[in-house]
Write a protein that holds these residues in place. Structure first.
Motif, PDB file in Angstrom:
ATOM      1  N   ARG A 142      -1.683   3.539  -8.034  1.00 57.33           N
ATOM      2  CA  ARG A 142      -1.251   4.763  -7.347  1.00 57.33           C
ATOM      3  C   ARG A 142      -0.035   4.486  -6.457  1.00 57.33           C
ATOM      4  N   PHE A 143      -0.067   3.345  -5.767  1.00 57.02           N
ATOM      5  CA  PHE A 143       1.072   2.981  -4.926  1.00 57.02           C
ATOM      6  C   PHE A 143       2.322   2.712  -5.773  1.00 57.02           C
ATOM      7  N   ARG A 144       2.157   2.109  -6.923  1.00 56.21           N
ATOM      8  CA  ARG A 144       3.306   1.732  -7.746  1.00 56.21           C
ATOM      9  C   ARG A 144       3.903   2.925  -8.495  1.00 56.21           C
TER      10      ARG A 144
ATOM     11  N   THR B 295      12.007  -0.237   3.450  1.00 51.07           N
ATOM     12  CA  THR B 295      12.327  -1.256   2.443  1.00 51.07           C
ATOM     13  C   THR B 295      11.251  -2.340   2.425  1.00 51.07           C
ATOM     14  N   ASN B 296      10.823  -2.751   3.606  1.00 51.68           N
ATOM     15  CA  ASN B 296       9.728  -3.719   3.706  1.00 51.68           C
ATOM     16  C   ASN B 296       8.448  -3.158   3.089  1.00 51.68           C
ATOM     17  N   LEU B 297       8.210  -1.865   3.320  1.00 49.30           N
ATOM     18  CA  LEU B 297       7.047  -1.208   2.725  1.00 49.30           C
ATOM     19  C   LEU B 297       7.086  -1.314   1.203  1.00 49.30           C
ATOM     20  N   TYR B 298       8.241  -1.041   0.618  1.00 52.13           N
ATOM     21  CA  TYR B 298       8.369  -1.107  -0.841  1.00 52.13           C
ATOM     22  C   TYR B 298       8.178  -2.548  -1.332  1.00 52.13           C
ATOM     23  N   ASN B 299       8.772  -3.503  -0.634  1.00 52.19           N
ATOM     24  CA  ASN B 299       8.695  -4.894  -1.088  1.00 52.19           C
ATOM     25  C   ASN B 299       7.279  -5.460  -0.983  1.00 52.19           C
TER      26      ASN B 299
ATOM     27  N   PHE C 286       4.626  -1.962  -2.577  1.00 47.90           N
ATOM     28  CA  PHE C 286       5.038  -1.306  -3.828  1.00 47.90           C
ATOM     29  C   PHE C 286       5.305   0.193  -3.673  1.00 47.90           C
ATOM     30  N   LEU C 287       5.291   0.717  -2.446  1.00 46.65           N
ATOM     31  CA  LEU C 287       5.358   2.169  -2.242  1.00 46.65           C
ATOM     32  C   LEU C 287       6.777   2.577  -1.852  1.00 46.65           C
ATOM     33  N   TYR C 288       7.347   3.482  -2.636  1.00 45.91           N
ATOM     34  CA  TYR C 288       8.725   3.942  -2.425  1.00 45.91           C
ATOM     35  C   TYR C 288       8.724   5.229  -1.605  1.00 45.91           C
ATOM     36  N   THR C 289       9.625   5.290  -0.617  1.00 43.56           N
ATOM     37  CA  THR C 289       9.702   6.431   0.285  1.00 43.56           C
ATOM     38  C   THR C 289      10.870   7.331  -0.085  1.00 43.56           C
ATOM     39  N   LYS C 290      10.583   8.617  -0.254  1.00 43.61           N
ATOM     40  CA  LYS C 290      11.628   9.632  -0.443  1.00 43.61           C
ATOM     41  C   LYS C 290      11.762  10.419   0.857  1.00 43.61           C
ATOM     42  N   GLN C 291      12.999  10.557   1.333  1.00 39.19           N
ATOM     43  CA  GLN C 291      13.252  11.234   2.596  1.00 39.19           C
ATOM     44  C   GLN C 291      13.598  12.706   2.339  1.00 39.19           C
ATOM     45  N   PHE C 292      13.005  13.603   3.126  1.00 39.74           N
ATOM     46  CA  PHE C 292      13.263  15.034   2.995  1.00 39.74           C
ATOM     47  C   PHE C 292      13.558  15.630   4.372  1.00 39.74           C
TER      48      PHE C 292
ATOM     49  N   PHE D 266      -3.646  -6.400  -2.904  1.00 40.78           N
ATOM     50  CA  PHE D 266      -2.361  -6.292  -2.210  1.00 40.78           C
ATOM     51  C   PHE D 266      -2.007  -7.572  -1.450  1.00 40.78           C
ATOM     52  N   ASP D 267      -2.928  -8.521  -1.407  1.00 39.52           N
ATOM     53  CA  ASP D 267      -2.711  -9.797  -0.727  1.00 39.52           C
ATOM     54  C   ASP D 267      -2.426  -9.591   0.758  1.00 39.52           C
ATOM     55  N   VAL D 268      -3.284  -8.800   1.418  1.00 40.73           N
ATOM     56  CA  VAL D 268      -3.154  -8.584   2.854  1.00 40.73           C
ATOM     57  C   VAL D 268      -4.465  -8.999   3.532  1.00 40.73           C
TER      58      VAL D 268
END
Length: 472
Positions: A173-175, A197-201, A204-210, A463-465
């Motif tokens: 779901r995150f990817r 960017t750190n969140l994505y790396n 795996f979650l990409y942020t779209k800004q609105f 997620f290796d956290v």
């Protein structure tokens, strides 16, 4: 859910190739066992079949399949003894856990009538598990072991497999989906600030800004009156509205919900973190007044919608929604020291699936601490076990889960329109507040009915956290 994701799970089995020409009956035996094993994998995931591996070359071929499919998890059936070269090439280049399923076909030997192929094929509770884990450790791979039996069924093994598949669903779901950030976090809530960017790396979650200007116009082209009427009825079926609800009363709200539903489909959004800090006038005021119930309707369908622009709690909400079926945004409200109870809840959007009775909606002149006023929703979480999940970061940007289990108990709750629950923890309210706070979470967390720490631990391993378990 509006955005469907299906985890991809690499599945294969291993056996020692040297046994097969020595004992030819093992070939059909292992083929049947592997076929039966694959049927235990729930249909909520897509199986990427690596086959029965008996050589390094077959293991490499399985690894090629798994990498090409970008699997979220690998499940390995140990049929009998096998050397670790049967396993390592299949998983060496993957960054996902390997679950070693060590299931014996028969419950117990018929000692006097067991020959070597029967032992190897039906009674070998695999001595290779330790070998596999030793080499996974040396390769820096995450792993887990499940041991059990086939004969007579083994509910514990089945539950563990299904649990791992639910956890894998979170990764997919995150990817495969995106996070929408509308506006920015609440000014000054620095615990919520995040490097996308750190969140994505890391996650795996990409942020779209609105921008809010785009959101104000989102319903302008919604003209399908049948769709709006159906959604208005859905809203009335979901909420009890103070003063009585009618189709006409929620018409504009329904129009925005229809628009938001189309928007999340078009943008592949499964997470929303939003905060509005404007003047709440004109079209801005209209949308701002109805965002709470509108986003609640999206949460009902699986989209995690967090207030105050909190990206991290939207992730926690989505994790719980995926593994437990509900994800309610919460924070510490008060302590009832007389009862040794923590009062936990939040204003804003909520999840109808956590509510034991129909949630309510009412209009308030002021959203406390925020711009404007409008519709407020209150949900009534089920009594009994509850799980809390917070997501935070350390000074280097690494993510961490903070979890606790408690019990929601009956008794008085606040009546000013915010969702809240009375949670008792085994360590006591005072100590819980100390321990939870010392773990350094944001001031938000997500809540779900039931006990889910064991599944959250699997999500964390995927997620290796790290995970801080506060109490259970």
């Amino acid at each position: 859910m509006l955005v469907e994701t299906k985890a991809r799970v690499g599945v294969f089995a291993i056996a020692l190739g040297a046994y097969l020409p020595q004992f030819p009956t093992l070939v059909p035996e292992f083929e049947q066992q592997y076929a039966d094993f694959k049927k235990t994998i729930p249909n909520t995931v897509e199986i990427v079949d690596g086959g029965i591996v008996t050589t390094k070359e077959l293991s490499m071929a399985a690894g090629d399949k798994f990498r090409a499919a970008d699997v979220d998890l690998v499940i390995l059936q140990l049929l009998t003894y096998a050397t670790s070269y049967n396993m390592l090439p299949a998983v060496r280049d993957l960054n996902v856990p390997v679950v070693l399923v060590n299931v014996q076909k028969k419950k117990a030997p018929d000692y006097a009538n067991t020959d070597t192929p029967t032992w190897l094929g039906e009674l070998y509770a695999c001595g290779a598990v330790g070998e596999m884990v030793a080499d996974l450790e040396r390769a820096g791979k995450r792993h887990a072991v499940i041991t059990g039996v086939v004969e007579g069924g083994d509910p514990q093994v089945q539950a563990e497999i299904e649990d791992w598949c639910r956890a894998a669903q979170v990764r997919r779901r995150f990817r495969d989906t995106n996070l929408a950030q509308i506006g920015r976090p609440y000014p000054g809530m620095m615990d919520l600030y995040i490097d996308e960017t750190n969140l994505y790396n890391r996650m795996f979650l990409y942020t779209k800004q609105f921008d809010w200007e785009k959101m104000w116009a989102i319903a302008d082209n919604i003209t399908d009156e049948a769709a709006i009427r159906a959604k208005a009825q859905d809203i009335l079926d979901t909420f009890d509205i103070e003063g009585g609800g009618t189709i006409e009363k929620v018409w504009d709200m329904a129009k925005y919900v229809v628009a938001f539903e189309q928007w999340v489909k078009d943008e592949k959004i499964a997470f929303i973190a939003s905060h509005y800090d404007g003047f709440a006038q004109g079209k801005a005021g209209v949308l701002d007044s109805m965002l709470i119930p509108a986003f609640s309707m999206l949460i009902k369908q699986g989209v995690a919608c967090a207030v105050e622009g909190d990206i991290k709690v939207s992730m926690a909400m989505s994790i719980l929604k995926t593994i437990a079926g509900c994800g309610q945004l919460s924070e510490m409200y008060s302590i009832d020291f007389d009862e040794d109870i923590c009062i936990i809840g939040h204003s804003g959007s909520g999840d109808a699936d956590i509510s034991e009775k129909k949630p309510t909606m009412k209009i308030v002149p002021v959203f406390h601490g925020k711009t404007g006023g409008g519709y407020l929703t209150q949900f009534y979480p089920h009594l009994g076990p509850v799980t809390y999940l917070g997501i935070t970061q350390d000074k280097d940007g690494h993510f961490k889960f903070v979890v606790a289990e408690g019990v929601n108990e009956p008794g008085p709750i606040f009546t000013f329109g915010d969702t809240n629950m009375r949670t008792r923890f085994t360590c006591g309210a005072r100590e819980f507040c100390n321990r939870w706070s010392e773990a350094g979470p944001t001031h938000h967390m997500a809540a779900a009915t039931g006990r889910h720490i064991d599944t959250i631990l699997k999500v964390a391993k995927i997620f290796d956290v790290p995970v801080d378990i506060i109490t259970r």
